[in-house]
Design a protein around this motif. Structure first.
Motif, PDB file in Angstrom:
ATOM      1  N   THR B  47       0.800  -1.231   0.000  1.00  0.00           N
ATOM      2  CA  THR B  47       0.000   0.000   0.000  1.00  0.00           C
ATOM      3  C   THR B  47       0.835   1.284   0.000  1.00  0.00           C
ATOM      4  O   THR B  47       0.313   2.354  -0.257  1.00  0.00           O
ATOM      5  CB  THR B  47      -0.928   0.054   1.228  1.00  0.00           C
ATOM      6  OG1 THR B  47      -0.139  -0.079   2.412  1.00  0.00           O
ATOM      7  CG2 THR B  47      -1.966  -1.055   1.171  1.00  0.00           C
ATOM      8  N   ARG B  48       2.135   1.155   0.317  1.00  0.00           N
ATOM      9  CA  ARG B  48       2.938   2.390   0.425  1.00  0.00           C
ATOM     10  C   ARG B  48       4.254   2.365  -0.312  1.00  0.00           C
ATOM     11  O   ARG B  48       4.952   3.386  -0.382  1.00  0.00           O
ATOM     12  CB  ARG B  48       3.214   2.684   1.902  1.00  0.00           C
ATOM     13  CG  ARG B  48       1.956   3.074   2.665  1.00  0.00           C
ATOM     14  CD  ARG B  48       2.023   2.521   4.068  1.00  0.00           C
ATOM     15  NE  ARG B  48       1.119   3.185   4.989  1.00  0.00           N
ATOM     16  CZ  ARG B  48      -0.086   2.728   5.298  1.00  0.00           C
ATOM     17  NH1 ARG B  48      -0.549   1.630   4.734  1.00  0.00           N
ATOM     18  NH2 ARG B  48      -0.855   3.378   6.159  1.00  0.00           N
ATOM     19  N   PHE B  49       4.612   1.229  -0.861  1.00  0.00           N
ATOM     20  CA  PHE B  49       5.891   1.152  -1.560  1.00  0.00           C
ATOM     21  C   PHE B  49       5.743   0.538  -2.951  1.00  0.00           C
ATOM     22  O   PHE B  49       6.613  -0.173  -3.425  1.00  0.00           O
ATOM     23  CB  PHE B  49       6.916   0.374  -0.728  1.00  0.00           C
ATOM     24  CG  PHE B  49       7.332   1.091   0.529  1.00  0.00           C
ATOM     25  CD1 PHE B  49       8.435   1.936   0.531  1.00  0.00           C
ATOM     26  CD2 PHE B  49       6.595   0.955   1.703  1.00  0.00           C
ATOM     27  CE1 PHE B  49       8.807   2.610   1.685  1.00  0.00           C
ATOM     28  CE2 PHE B  49       6.968   1.633   2.863  1.00  0.00           C
ATOM     29  CZ  PHE B  49       8.075   2.460   2.849  1.00  0.00           C
ATOM     30  N   SER B  50       4.625   0.801  -3.581  1.00  0.00           N
ATOM     31  CA  SER B  50       4.421   0.285  -4.926  1.00  0.00           C
ATOM     32  C   SER B  50       5.201   1.146  -5.920  1.00  0.00           C
ATOM     33  O   SER B  50       5.765   2.174  -5.557  1.00  0.00           O
ATOM     34  CB  SER B  50       2.945   0.342  -5.269  1.00  0.00           C
ATOM     35  OG  SER B  50       2.573   1.703  -5.394  1.00  0.00           O
ATOM     36  N   VAL B  51       5.221   0.691  -7.148  1.00  0.00           N
ATOM     37  CA  VAL B  51       5.934   1.442  -8.180  1.00  0.00           C
ATOM     38  C   VAL B  51       5.329   2.832  -8.344  1.00  0.00           C
ATOM     39  O   VAL B  51       6.043   3.822  -8.477  1.00  0.00           O
ATOM     40  CB  VAL B  51       5.899   0.693  -9.523  1.00  0.00           C
ATOM     41  CG1 VAL B  51       6.442   1.581 -10.637  1.00  0.00           C
ATOM     42  CG2 VAL B  51       6.720  -0.578  -9.422  1.00  0.00           C
ATOM     43  N   TYR B  55       8.658   3.197  -5.641  1.00  0.00           N
ATOM     44  CA  TYR B  55       9.557   2.193  -5.090  1.00  0.00           C
ATOM     45  C   TYR B  55       9.459   0.916  -5.894  1.00  0.00           C
ATOM     46  O   TYR B  55       8.474   0.668  -6.590  1.00  0.00           O
ATOM     47  CB  TYR B  55       9.221   1.894  -3.633  1.00  0.00           C
ATOM     48  CG  TYR B  55       9.337   3.101  -2.754  1.00  0.00           C
ATOM     49  CD1 TYR B  55      10.529   3.402  -2.113  1.00  0.00           C
ATOM     50  CD2 TYR B  55       8.249   3.967  -2.591  1.00  0.00           C
ATOM     51  CE1 TYR B  55      10.643   4.539  -1.326  1.00  0.00           C
ATOM     52  CE2 TYR B  55       8.356   5.102  -1.805  1.00  0.00           C
ATOM     53  CZ  TYR B  55       9.557   5.386  -1.174  1.00  0.00           C
ATOM     54  OH  TYR B  55       9.665   6.499  -0.407  1.00  0.00           O
ATOM     55  N   TYR B  56      10.490   0.129  -5.738  1.00  0.00           N
ATOM     56  CA  TYR B  56      10.534  -1.123  -6.459  1.00  0.00           C
ATOM     57  C   TYR B  56      10.980  -2.199  -5.480  1.00  0.00           C
ATOM     58  O   TYR B  56      11.937  -2.013  -4.743  1.00  0.00           O
ATOM     59  CB  TYR B  56      11.524  -0.980  -7.614  1.00  0.00           C
ATOM     60  CG  TYR B  56      11.810  -2.237  -8.335  1.00  0.00           C
ATOM     61  CD1 TYR B  56      10.840  -2.840  -9.128  1.00  0.00           C
ATOM     62  CD2 TYR B  56      13.060  -2.840  -8.235  1.00  0.00           C
ATOM     63  CE1 TYR B  56      11.106  -4.013  -9.801  1.00  0.00           C
ATOM     64  CE2 TYR B  56      13.330  -4.002  -8.910  1.00  0.00           C
ATOM     65  CZ  TYR B  56      12.352  -4.591  -9.687  1.00  0.00           C
ATOM     66  OH  TYR B  56      12.621  -5.749 -10.352  1.00  0.00           O
ATOM     67  N   ILE B  69      14.169  -3.234  -1.059  1.00  0.00           N
ATOM     68  CA  ILE B  69      13.379  -2.095  -1.486  1.00  0.00           C
ATOM     69  C   ILE B  69      14.293  -1.094  -2.174  1.00  0.00           C
ATOM     70  O   ILE B  69      15.311  -0.701  -1.607  1.00  0.00           O
ATOM     71  CB  ILE B  69      12.713  -1.403  -0.278  1.00  0.00           C
ATOM     72  CG1 ILE B  69      11.918  -2.440   0.508  1.00  0.00           C
ATOM     73  CG2 ILE B  69      11.814  -0.268  -0.745  1.00  0.00           C
ATOM     74  CD1 ILE B  69      11.381  -1.902   1.814  1.00  0.00           C
ATOM     75  N   VAL B  70      13.954  -0.725  -3.380  1.00  0.00           N
ATOM     76  CA  VAL B  70      14.748   0.260  -4.095  1.00  0.00           C
ATOM     77  C   VAL B  70      13.888   1.494  -4.325  1.00  0.00           C
ATOM     78  O   VAL B  70      12.750   1.400  -4.768  1.00  0.00           O
ATOM     79  CB  VAL B  70      15.222  -0.280  -5.466  1.00  0.00           C
ATOM     80  CG1 VAL B  70      16.054   0.770  -6.186  1.00  0.00           C
ATOM     81  CG2 VAL B  70      15.995  -1.567  -5.288  1.00  0.00           C
ATOM     82  N   CYS B  71      14.463   2.626  -3.978  1.00  0.00           N
ATOM     83  CA  CYS B  71      13.764   3.884  -4.156  1.00  0.00           C
ATOM     84  C   CYS B  71      14.056   4.391  -5.564  1.00  0.00           C
ATOM     85  O   CYS B  71      15.198   4.651  -5.913  1.00  0.00           O
ATOM     86  CB  CYS B  71      14.290   4.859  -3.112  1.00  0.00           C
ATOM     87  SG  CYS B  71      13.383   6.374  -3.057  1.00  0.00           S
ATOM     88  N   LEU B  72      13.008   4.502  -6.373  1.00  0.00           N
ATOM     89  CA  LEU B  72      13.202   5.003  -7.725  1.00  0.00           C
ATOM     90  C   LEU B  72      13.320   6.525  -7.674  1.00  0.00           C
ATOM     91  O   LEU B  72      12.570   7.175  -6.961  1.00  0.00           O
ATOM     92  CB  LEU B  72      12.014   4.608  -8.601  1.00  0.00           C
ATOM     93  CG  LEU B  72      11.692   3.114  -8.656  1.00  0.00           C
ATOM     94  CD1 LEU B  72      10.368   2.880  -9.362  1.00  0.00           C
ATOM     95  CD2 LEU B  72      12.814   2.348  -9.339  1.00  0.00           C
TER      96      LEU B  72
END
Lengths: 155, 155
Positions: B47-51, B55-56, B69-72
């Motif tokens: 719910t909070r780290f979707s693309v 985020y990836y 978790i990768v921050c785009l």
DNA sequence: AATAATGAAGGTCAAAGAAAGTCAAAACAG
DNA sequence: CTGTTTTGACTTTCTTTGACCTTCATTATT
């Protein structure tokens, strides 16, 4: 925690590099060195050094036994062609497809970015639909992308 | 009373800042720390780290498993992020998709080889199946590949 | 010399363990 | 009442361990 199997994998690969793609080792010795069950060596070999990973294993039991690991060297074009014409087939699972791309990367047939791009296109999540067609679609796309790679020759 | 999911979200975001936008964590460990069900971690991520949140996520199961978790970089990839989160939508024709890729190429978001690779994956022919689902699948795959491009930062 | 015993390898397989994923029901907040 | 959060039972994936099996070279016995 780092997986022991991964550590052993790296270790064997570094040995392979030093010895130009061919290597003989003692299962018990290695198991001893890593303080693991001998069968874990078999596990590592089975899951990371199979023919589909590009390696060939032979061994002998009994006194003076050994395990020999040979790094297969395949021609890039032959391999790509083989994948498209028979290796992939008309359906392929996500697992097997990712495995192929990883191999292409490790053999340096494709760059990391390309590998990432291809992988991102063939996951279940990417394809999205929940259906038996998934594996068929994945096979089609993967073959199409590998065909694009084949066309790159010399840039 | 602050919702736990919000607390976990903040916590993960602070970890991400400390680690320059990339982070690996243990689901059970985190659940333990917050004394919640492990699946709540999945809930927070979903719910909070979707693309579309920028985020990836990738993960692995089994012994030594993890969640990464990768921050785009949404600012730098503004246009790409727009495409993934609204521009492309849930269905797209071959024509429109190819057009987008061409534009990405012309604006130097991607190299010629990458453009070729992406195009090879989104043609009707590549997807293969004759179905109304084609446009849906194409949209999914294209979004997934563009997300991969966003994740390239520094590679 | 032929055979039997021994010990030193490696092989197999299944169970246990260690993660993460899914999904839906229950609980809760506005 | 509605949408979000929390929980937990169940699933899937991957790794580790151990008990038991097979093969081979060497040595001892007949």
């Amino acid at each position: 925690m780092a997986r022991l199997s991964d550590v052993i994998e790296k270790f064997i690969k570094s040995l392979l590099e030093e010895s130009e793609g061919e290597l003989e080792l003692q299962r018990n010795e290695l198991a001893d060195y890593f303080e693991c069950a001998p069968s874990q060596i078999n596990y590592v070999l089975a899951t990371r050094f199979s023919v589909s990973h590009g390696y060939y294993i032979e061994s002998r039991r009994g006194g003076g036994g050994y395990i020999r690991i040979v790094c297969l060297d395949v021609d890039k074009n032959n391999f790509l062609h083989y994948l498209v014409s028979e290796g992939i087939g008309s359906r392929i699972t996500e697992h097997d497809a990712l495995h192929i791309v990883q191999r292409l990367l490790e053999q340096n047939y494709i760059a990391p970015k390309s590998a990432g791009l291809i992988k991102s296109a063939i996951t279940d999540k990417a394809i999205g639909i929940p259906s038996t067609l998934k594996d068929t679609i994945r096979a089609n796309i993967l073959k199409s992308m590998i065909t694009a790679v084949m066309a790159w020759q010399g840039k």
